[in-house]
Enzyme design. Structure first.
Site, PDB file in Angstrom:
ATOM      1  N   ASN A   8     -16.904 -54.617 -18.554  1.00 51.56           N
ATOM      2  CA  ASN A   8     -17.118 -55.753 -19.448  1.00 51.56           C
ATOM      3  C   ASN A   8     -16.497 -56.986 -18.803  1.00 51.56           C
ATOM      4  O   ASN A   8     -15.283 -57.125 -18.761  1.00 51.56           O
ATOM      5  CB  ASN A   8     -16.476 -55.470 -20.818  1.00 51.56           C
ATOM      6  CG  ASN A   8     -16.603 -56.659 -21.758  1.00 51.56           C
ATOM      7  OD1 ASN A   8     -17.351 -57.604 -21.487  1.00 51.56           O
ATOM      8  ND2 ASN A   8     -15.881 -56.614 -22.872  1.00 51.56           N
ATOM      9  N   GLY A 172      -6.108 -55.922 -22.485  1.00 53.96           N
ATOM     10  CA  GLY A 172      -5.554 -56.960 -21.615  1.00 53.96           C
ATOM     11  C   GLY A 172      -4.040 -57.024 -21.615  1.00 53.96           C
ATOM     12  O   GLY A 172      -3.462 -58.004 -21.135  1.00 53.96           O
TER      13      GLY A 172
END
Ligand code: 13P
Length: 251
Positions: A8, A172
């Protein structure tokens, strides 16, 4: 069931860089018995498709869609438009969209159903926040998200969707969800899917996302109930994503 790895890119790589990424990734030695896809921004779908030529690996995925086929919806892109690029998958309900763009469970459900109708596999993203996990509400939150997202999906024919478990706090952050916690959540999700789709649920892949990298991928891929991974940051370098693909399957 074949494992599925999806890169992604999020909001990275316009058409020029998308083309180079695809060409570089095509030079990687890739394992055969795994499905690989790349989720690219709308504006880069055409370039990615052109760079792929007739090749089907990686498969193309979009990162979002609208739920109507056409009409007065300025700025939106429909599943039928995505079909023209040969998109095989489309993410829906990514936590970044839920957080920054106000995407609700109801919108996610409509998008997933519209994609299924267009023959594109919705990749339904779910996951609890850090606060929900801290309060012991992770299971409740994820169960509700999955139940709502699949409400309008039909359980006939092919596998109706892919589900991506992405705890918000693991995205993240460099702090992935432990394989044990991931396994437990995937079991819960499998239960919700089975309740709705019966045996067909066995064909639905439940993949994990959140700080997956080349060092931890094999751990997830060998965790029971984990059918693949959704990789953000570590997929931006095509060679690194190639390494992840190779590390995902035992040689
Ligand atoms: P990271 O791999 O960068 O944590 O992102 C995960 C993600 O959100 C994929 O959709």
């Amino acid at each position: 069931m074949k494992k599925l790895l999806i890169a992604n890119w999020k909001m990275n790589y316009g058409p020029i860089k998308a083309g180079s990424w695809i060409r570089a990734f095509r030079r990687e030695r890739l394992p055969k018995d795994i499905d690989i896809a790349v989720a690219v921004p709308f504006v880069s779908l055409a370039a990615a498709r052109a760079s792929l030529g007739r090749a089907s690996i990686p498969a193309l995925a979009a990162q979002n869609t609208f739920w109507e086929d056409e009409g007065a919806y300025t700025g939106e892109v429909s599943p039928t438009m995505l079909s023209e690029f040969g998109a095989a998958y489309c993410l829906v309900g990514h936590s970044e969209r839920r957080t920054h763009l106000g995407e609700t469970d109801d919108m996610v459900a409509k998008k997933a159903a519209a994609l299924q109708k267009a023959g594109i596999a919705p990749v339904i993203c779910v996951g609890e926040t850090a606060a929900q996990r801290k309060k012991g509400e992770a299971v409740k939150a994820v169960r509700a998200q999955v139940q709502s997202a699949i409400a309008n999906l039909k359980g006939d024919g092919r596998a109706p969707c892919v589900v991506a478990y992405e705890p918000v706090w693991a995205i993240g952050s460099g702090r992935p969800c432990s394989p044990q916690d991931t396994k437990e959540m995937h079991e819960l999700i499998r239960g919700v899917l089975t309740k709705k789709f019966g045996h067909l649920a066995e064909e639905i892949r439940i993949i994990y996302g959140g700080s997956v990298d080349v060092r931890n991928i094999s751990e997830y891929m060998t965790t029971t109930g984990v059918d693949g991974a959704l990789v953000g940051g570590a997929s931006l370098d095509p060679r690194n994503f190639g390494l992840i693909c190779r590390a995902a399957v035992p040689a």
